[in-house]
Design an enzyme around this catalytic site. Structure first.
Site, PDB file in Angstrom:
ATOM      1  CG  ASP A  12      -3.361  -2.877  -7.857  1.00  0.00           C
ATOM      2  OD1 ASP A  12      -2.771  -3.189  -6.817  1.00  0.00           O
ATOM      3  OD2 ASP A  12      -4.583  -2.757  -7.929  1.00  0.00           O
ATOM      4  CG  ASP A  14      -3.791   0.223  -2.491  1.00  0.00           C
ATOM      5  OD1 ASP A  14      -3.781  -1.014  -2.641  1.00  0.00           O
ATOM      6  OD2 ASP A  14      -3.589   0.773  -1.411  1.00  0.00           O
ATOM      7  N   GLY A  49      -3.303   8.050   0.378  1.00  0.00           N
ATOM      8  CA  GLY A  49      -2.949   8.856  -0.780  1.00  0.00           C
ATOM      9  C   GLY A  49      -1.993  10.004  -0.478  1.00  0.00           C
ATOM     10  NE  ARG A  52       5.336   5.694   4.805  1.00  0.00           N
ATOM     11  CZ  ARG A  52       4.512   5.448   5.817  1.00  0.00           C
ATOM     12  NH1 ARG A  52       3.208   5.520   5.655  1.00  0.00           N
ATOM     13  NH2 ARG A  52       4.970   5.127   6.997  1.00  0.00           N
TER      14      ARG A  52
END
Length: 76
Positions: A12, A14, A49, A52
């Site tokens: 997947d 996103d 993208g 964090r």
């Protein structure tokens, strides 16, 4: 697992199967609120993208907030 047992693999990217932008917005907004930094959907889009830690750094920079390495980790 044997090669013959494999039925399918789903990757997947996103936004293809699952759209999680709203979840990242909530998480990023929470960090911004903790740092007392204003946060918008436009800024959230710019953070897509990015790691964090880099996201926390950019949110902090938005409000001219300096963070220690430890504070960056805990904000993630």
């Amino acid at each position: 697992m044997k090669k013959e047992e494999l039925q399918a693999i789903i990757f997947d990217l996103d936004g293809v199967i699952a759209d999680t932008v709203h979840l990242y917005y909530k998480a990023n907004k929470k960090v911004a609120d903790q740092l007392n930094v204003s946060f918008s959907e436009e800024l959230n889009q710019q953070l897509q993208g990015i790691s964090r830690v880099k996201t926390v750094e950019l949110i902090a920079a938005q409000g001219n907030v300096r963070l220690t390495v430890e504070k960056k980790r805990t904000a993630c």
